[in-house]
Enzyme design. Structure first.
Site, PDB file in Angstrom:
ATOM      1  N   HIS A 224      27.867  20.120   8.932  1.00  0.00           N
ATOM      2  CA  HIS A 224      27.871  20.165   7.554  1.00  0.00           C
ATOM      3  C   HIS A 224      26.933  19.485   7.045  1.00  0.00           C
ATOM      4  CE1 HIS A 224      31.834  22.169   8.375  1.00  0.00           C
ATOM      5  NE2 HIS A 224      32.127  22.494   7.194  1.00  0.00           N
TER       6      HIS A 224
ATOM      7  N   PHE B 178      28.178  25.049   2.555  1.00  0.00           N
ATOM      8  CA  PHE B 178      27.376  24.087   3.178  1.00  0.00           C
ATOM      9  C   PHE B 178      26.162  24.746   3.649  1.00  0.00           C
ATOM     10  CE2 PHE B 178      31.438  21.977   3.020  1.00  0.00           C
ATOM     11  CZ  PHE B 178      30.962  20.621   2.888  1.00  0.00           C
TER      12      PHE B 178
ATOM     13  N   GLU C  50      30.646  34.613   5.050  1.00  0.00           N
ATOM     14  CA  GLU C  50      29.363  34.669   4.488  1.00  0.00           C
ATOM     15  C   GLU C  50      28.473  35.692   4.583  1.00  0.00           C
ATOM     16  OE1 GLU C  50      30.783  32.148   6.587  1.00  0.00           O
ATOM     17  OE2 GLU C  50      31.293  30.365   5.200  1.00  0.00           O
TER      18      GLU C  50
ATOM     19  N   GLU D  32      33.271  31.206  -1.516  1.00  0.00           N
ATOM     20  CA  GLU D  32      34.639  30.552  -1.008  1.00  0.00           C
ATOM     21  C   GLU D  32      35.395  29.382  -1.977  1.00  0.00           C
ATOM     22  OE1 GLU D  32      33.050  29.237   2.569  1.00  0.00           O
ATOM     23  OE2 GLU D  32      32.869  31.601   3.392  1.00  0.00           O
TER      24      GLU D  32
ATOM     25  N   ASP E 283      24.491  24.701   6.201  1.00  0.00           N
ATOM     26  CA  ASP E 283      24.554  24.990   7.491  1.00  0.00           C
ATOM     27  C   ASP E 283      25.116  26.267   7.839  1.00  0.00           C
ATOM     28  OD1 ASP E 283      24.828  21.754   8.747  1.00  0.00           O
ATOM     29  OD2 ASP E 283      25.264  22.249   6.721  1.00  0.00           O
ATOM     30  N   PHE E 284      25.833  26.881   7.026  1.00  0.00           N
ATOM     31  CA  PHE E 284      26.602  28.182   7.204  1.00  0.00           C
ATOM     32  C   PHE E 284      25.400  29.153   6.989  1.00  0.00           C
ATOM     33  CE2 PHE E 284      30.859  26.196   5.181  1.00  0.00           C
ATOM     34  CZ  PHE E 284      30.835  25.160   6.524  1.00  0.00           C
ATOM     35  N   ILE E 285      24.510  28.989   6.608  1.00  0.00           N
ATOM     36  CA  ILE E 285      23.432  30.008   6.556  1.00  0.00           C
ATOM     37  C   ILE E 285      22.950  30.664   7.795  1.00  0.00           C
ATOM     38  CG2 ILE E 285      21.172  28.733   7.152  1.00  0.00           C
ATOM     39  CD1 ILE E 285      20.603  30.306   4.043  1.00  0.00           C
TER      40      ILE E 285
END
Lengths: 322, 335
Positions: free
Chosen positions: B139, B93, B70, B29, B95-97
């Protein structure tokens, strides 16, 4: 795309192979020769065959948990497949993948995938490789009606349109996602319509009709190869068996089984057409059936006598180096 | 030798590798930014400018801005990695996993094993980790212990620009999926970084301070705090080994065990929450394999078992500070 006699024979050979393979897998499973979960593709042969006949070895296919038919249609080795499903060391994945993960990357088969909706992201990745490397190859993902509701599938359709990837989203609507009807679980009831909403050409075809599938996929593959981007096809199909082998199928209506076997058998429909229109002779089909039957007998025999993987195989193949 | 920041080291490494190997693509992104807009191309170059300038040289075919999706693009990159490309994906980030974890642990990490060793997935997922800028709970997480627990993944976390370059080169040239975690507080940290290529092998820790009295083990941003503690202790004549693990899968067990066998005293510092952290992991390794060498109980200094708080006063308490680490070290020395 007029089909020659050899093409029709090839189509029949693939469909007969899938049907006989799955029937034998069912038997071997009941006899305890196959561990784990197995999902039978019987009834949907025209879809895998009509789709994969347009693909070369270098095109990629991503599959589902019900993936044996896709593997066979994509050209995976029958003996290697049977051995894999039996968990033997001679299997396509050396017994480490099994029915739900059977794969052969060298054959353009990115794997059956036990995560519903698993194939489309991977298949668009293969399409990205083809586009970036300029190979002219395409990819095709198989997704069921159940998988068609997954977010990954929506994301993949959007990405494929945004990046104009050479890929085909092949939706096989067999009426059931596990034990729940598609007419309940697919909100709009229109998978092709949803795909069209992402901005790509989308068609609905009768998945019992090999010729209809073949024509629709041919058009989509041609579009992808010539730089025209992604397409989607929703093929209505019939799942002869349950979600898995052993499923009591309590969700089926009265007489549904019998009706399907009698009226909705894509192989019977194909055979009737090619014989009545004198494209092939009954004797030709019979000899294909016989030859395939022998191949599958041999695959089972070799599979059952193949060694189990050795204990050290537990620890290998996690990394290429570590 | 030229002085470079981590941001520069990563940017330069990506650039050099993309020049060397045309199958490398950068996906994510806003890795360029500005796609489809009326403003300038390369409007972002990543949130912190790490991929700035790549699109100018390599074009949008190889520097691919994606929609905010994602699961879709990490899965796409995994499929591309199996079929001829070497994607370097940016997950903005870590966290977006959460929204794409299936693509990471069920697909990417398992391919090779499930396929009987017949596939390779040369995929690098770069992502940002860590607290310290008020980015709050979604984040700021450190998720390296979670990722290190997945068989099939390799996990690297550089603490300085020299290591960032050497580890990223190794990651890109590796044929397995690698998670490369960049701490957001470290991007401007500078050190000497050679212009020429060099590889830092995974599973090889670095000693950033050396001493026989106590062993401090950490990774990523916490290495800086450990160095500070070691320098403070040195003023009192106490000499510490500071071990920067650099990768947490694989782990350089040998370096830790050798150091503890000499010092007999171990403090492990991890910005991840305590439960199932790398601190627990290292602690268990030492308890199993060097128990006889220990002269004091093992001390762990970690974040608490909470999400990362927003307000600066609480965030400061959340992250293991130099003071907390030094206190733990002194208690260990006195035990």
């Amino acid at each position: 795309m007029a089909l020659q006699e050899k093409d029709l024979l090839r189509a029949y050979r693939l469909m007969s192979t899938i049907r006989q393979f799955e029937s034998r897998v069912d038997t071997e499973f009941q006899q305890g020769n196959i561990p784990g979960f197995v999902h039978d593709y019987s009834g949907q042969e025209a879809v895998a065959t009509g789709a994969c006949m347009h693909l070369t070895k270098d095109d990629y296919v991503g599959s589902t948990h019900r993936g044996h038919g896709h593997c066979i249609a994509k050209g995976c080795d029958i003996k290697g497949m049977m051995a894999e499903i039996m968990g033997r060391s001679t299997g396509l994945c050396r017994g480490k993948g099994g029915s739900m993960h059977i794969a052969d990357i060298n054959q353009g088969m990115l794997g059956a995938n036990a995560i519903v909706g698993g194939a489309p992201p991977l298949a668009i990745g293969a399409a990205l490789s083809a586009k970036t490397l300029g190979t002219q190859n395409v990819s095709l993902s198989f997704t069921g009606d159940g998988g068609s509701n997954q977010g990954t599938v929506f994301e993949s359709m959007n990405l494929a349109v945004v990046l104009q990837l050479p890929t085909i989203f092949m939706f096989e609507n067999n009426g059931y996602g596990e034990h729940t009807a598609a007419k309940y679980a697919v909100g709009s009831g229109d998978i092709a319509g949803r795909a069209a909403g992402f901005g790509m050409p989308a068609k609905r075809v009768d998945g019992l009709d090999f010729f209809a599938v073949y024509d629709a996929v041919g058009e989509a593959v041609e579009r992808a190869r010539s730089g025209g981007g992604p397409s989607a096809i929703e093929a209505s199909a019939v799942r002869f068996g349950g979600h898995f082998i052993g499923d009591p199928q309590l969700y089926r209506g009265e007489g549904e089984h019998e009706r399907n076997r009698r009226d909705n058998d894509c192989i019977k429909i194909f055979s009737k057409k090619v014989i009545s229109e004198k494209m092939l002779k009954k004797s030709q089909l019979n000899s294909v059936d016989k030859e395939i039957s022998q191949l599958i007998d041999a695959a089972v025999e070799e599979g059952l006598s193949a060694p189990w993987p050795s204990a050290d195989e537990l620890l290998t193949d996690v990394y290429s180096n570590y | 030798m030229p002085i470079k920041s981590i941001r520069q080291a990563i940017n330069e490494t990506l650039k050099n590798e993309m020049r060397r190997d045309s199958t490398i693509v950068v996906i994510g992104e806003d890795v360029a930014g500005g796609a489809g807009s009326d403003g300038i191309d390369d409007a972002a170059g990543g949130v912190f400018g790490v991929t700035k300038g790549l699109v100018g040289e390599f074009g949008r075919e190889r520097v691919i801005d994606t929609p905010i999706t994602e699961a879709g693009f990490i899965g796409m990159a995994a499929g591309a990695a199996c079929t001829g490309l070497r994607p370097v994906v940016e997950l903005m980030f870590v966290d977006f996993i959460g929204v794409c974890f299936d693509q990471v642990f069920n697909q990417t990490a398992k391919f090779r094993y499930m396929f009987g060793g017949k596939s390779e997935t040369p995929l690098v997922i770069r992502s940002m980790v860590g607290a310290g800028i008020g980015a709050a709970a979604q984040h700021s997480h450190m998720l390296h212990p979670l990722l290190a627990s997945v068989p099939g993944l390799k996990v690297a976390l550089p603490s300085n620009a020299y290591d960032a370059k050497g580890l990223l080169l190794t990651a890109i040239r590796d044929n397995d999926p690698v998670i490369f975690l960049e701490h957001k507080l470290l991007y401007d940290m500078k050190c000497e970084v050679p212009d020429e290529d060099y590889l830092i092998p995974f599973g090889q820790a670095a000693f950033t301070r050396e001493g026989d009295d106590i062993t401090l083990v950490s990774m990523s941003n916490m290495v800086l705090n450990c160095n500070q503690v070691a320098d403070n202790l040195a003023k009192d004549g106490i000499n510490a080994d500071v071990i920067d693990l650099r990768t947490v899968s694989p782990i350089d067990e040998g370096a830790v065990l050798e150091s503890v066998e000499v010092s007999g005293r171990l403090v492990i510092v991890d910005e991840a929450s305590e439960r199932c952290s790398m601190a627990s992991e290292i602690s268990s390794i030492v308890a199993e394999k060097a128990f006889g060498s220990l002269r004091a109980p093992i001390a762990k200094v970690t974040a608490p078992h909470t999400p990362v708080p927003f307000t600066p006063t609480l965030e400061k308490l959340y992250v293991p500070s130099v003071e907390r680490i030094e206190q733990a070290a002194r208690m260990t020395l006195e035990a």
